[in-house]
Design a protein around this motif. Structure first.
Motif, PDB file in Angstrom:
ATOM      1  N   ALA A 128       0.824  -1.206   0.000  1.00 46.41           N
ATOM      2  CA  ALA A 128       0.000   0.000   0.000  1.00 46.41           C
ATOM      3  C   ALA A 128       0.859   1.257   0.000  1.00 46.41           C
ATOM      4  CB  ALA A 128      -0.944  -0.013   1.202  1.00 46.41           C
ATOM      5  N   LYS A 135      -5.705   0.801  -4.298  1.00 48.42           N
ATOM      6  CA  LYS A 135      -6.219   0.237  -3.054  1.00 48.42           C
ATOM      7  C   LYS A 135      -5.664  -1.165  -2.878  1.00 48.42           C
ATOM      8  CE  LYS A 135     -10.553   2.860  -3.211  1.00 48.42           C
ATOM      9  NZ  LYS A 135     -12.029   2.787  -3.354  1.00 48.42           N
ATOM     10  N   ASN A 164      -5.039   3.884   1.814  1.00 49.79           N
ATOM     11  CA  ASN A 164      -5.335   2.928   0.743  1.00 49.79           C
ATOM     12  C   ASN A 164      -5.095   1.480   1.157  1.00 49.79           C
ATOM     13  OD1 ASN A 164      -2.512   3.334   0.866  1.00 49.79           O
ATOM     14  ND2 ASN A 164      -2.251   2.646  -1.266  1.00 49.79           N
TER      15      ASN A 164
END
Length: 363
Positions: A128, A135, A164
């Motif tokens: 991430a 995402k 995210n």
């Protein structure tokens, strides 16, 4: 006994088998013990331990494989998420090949979905951080053993300010389903080989309700053949002496109190909910969902996706196998339509699945 080889010593294993024989000599009844740990399942099949037990002692496998007890509905949501643009699905390896209602993550990856196998939840956090425009959804499947690490990944993502990183949580806890199965007269369980790694987190004290309420012996047992045979001997002795209690065979790791830090993470990040179990149904309070304070990391709440209608695979007896009511050899699909190369049910996919163990080692 400090080394692995000593826990696989043939003479020690045979010695415990002889002790068990002497304990049940002259008895005409059959005692049934259930293990609820996928690694116990694999060890029992791998080392042929059932063949060493007298006919008065029966071992059955319960819902100890976290991948196996995860229902199709969860897999279908994971498949739907990986189809979304800009989404990376990160998961432990076992989940990739488990078939959902109409597809699997492996099939979706072959068609271009970004599905990545990781070895730690923190690997997913790092993904991430390295992909701020995408995402990253980590598939949080497991019992109390893995849930603290996944909770820790949420805490790490919050500390890093990552917006995210998400977890699709399907964590489950073990003592409550053990109560459900203990209540099932059809199973007739006489005692439990309690899971080793789960017990290192929650502590052996979590099982005290079983002897107190059900008169059921319990032994927290390690994974090696000497461990398992000693655990069975301890259970048989409790039955013979009519003194049910919780004992720890796996004393080199497990304690009565468990891991306080891990339990604190569970209490902070997760909250109990009524969870679905493959083959058993909804068990009140048996699951762990992400708490409201960390809802921003909950993939189910934060990422809208259309999930297909869930379907079960016709003829698959995985649910009944997980309850210990049948064995893999009772399933008409086993080793025919369902093999490790072309699995129909989750129990054939996971390295801790009963069907996978039976297919690999026989018995």
């Amino acid at each position: 006994m400090n080394y692995q080889d000593e826990f696989r010593d043939r003479a020690l294993v045979q010695g415990y088998a002889q002790r068990i024989d002497r304990l049940v000599e002259g008895r005409t009844d059959v005692v049934t013990f259930m293990e609820v740990c996928g690694t116990h399942t694999m060890s029992i099949y791998q080392y042929g331990l059932r063949s060493l037990l007298p006919p008065q002692v029966r071992l059955i496998s319960g819902p100890g494989c976290p991948v196996c007890v995860t229902p199709n509905e969860y897999l279908d949501r994971a498949v739907a998420l990986c189809r979304l643009p800009g989404v990376i699905v990160a998961t432990f390896g076992d989940m990739v090949r488990v078939p959902g209602s109409s597809s699997s993550l492996q099939e979706e990856r072959a068609m271009g979905a970004d599905v990545r196998i990781v070895y730690s939840p923190l690997d997913a956090v790092a993904l991430a951080a390295a992909n701020p425009d995408r995402k990253v959804v980590f598939l949080g499947v497991g019992f109390e053993t893995t849930a603290p690490a996944i909770g820790g990944s949420i805490l790490a993502a919050r500390k890093q300010g990552l917006a995210n990183y998400f977890v699709l949580a399907a964590h489950k806890t073990m003592p409550i389903p053990m109560r459900v199965l203990a209540n099932d007269p059809e199973l007739g369980i006489d005692g439990y080989l309690c899971p080793a790694h789960v017990s290192t987190i929650i502590g052996a004290g979590a099982y005290r309700f079983l002897p107190e309420e059900f008169g059921m012996p319990c032994v927290v047992t390690g994974f090696e053949p000497v461990d398992v045979m000693q655990g069975v001997e301890m259970l048989v002795r409790q039955v013979v002496e009519e003194k049910p209690r919780v004992e720890i065979q796996y004393s080199r790791v497990a304690t009565w109190e468990g891991n306080r830090k891990a339990l604190d993470v569970l209490a902070q990040v997760f909250t109990p909910f009524d969870a679905p179990w493959r083959g058993i149904g909804i068990i009140p309070g048996s699951g762990l969902r992400i708490a409201d304070a960390y809802a921003a990391f909950d993939a189910e709440r934060e990422i809208a996706v259309e999930v297909e209608e869930t379907k079960e695979h016709q003829g698959c007896l995985c649910g009944e196998i997980l309850k210990g009511k049948v064995t893999p050899f009772d399933c008409p699909l086993f080793a025919n339509a369902c093999t490790p190369e072309s699995p129909v049910g989750a129990c054939m996919v996971s390295s801790e699945g009963t069907c996978a163990a039976a297919y690999k080692y026989g018995q």
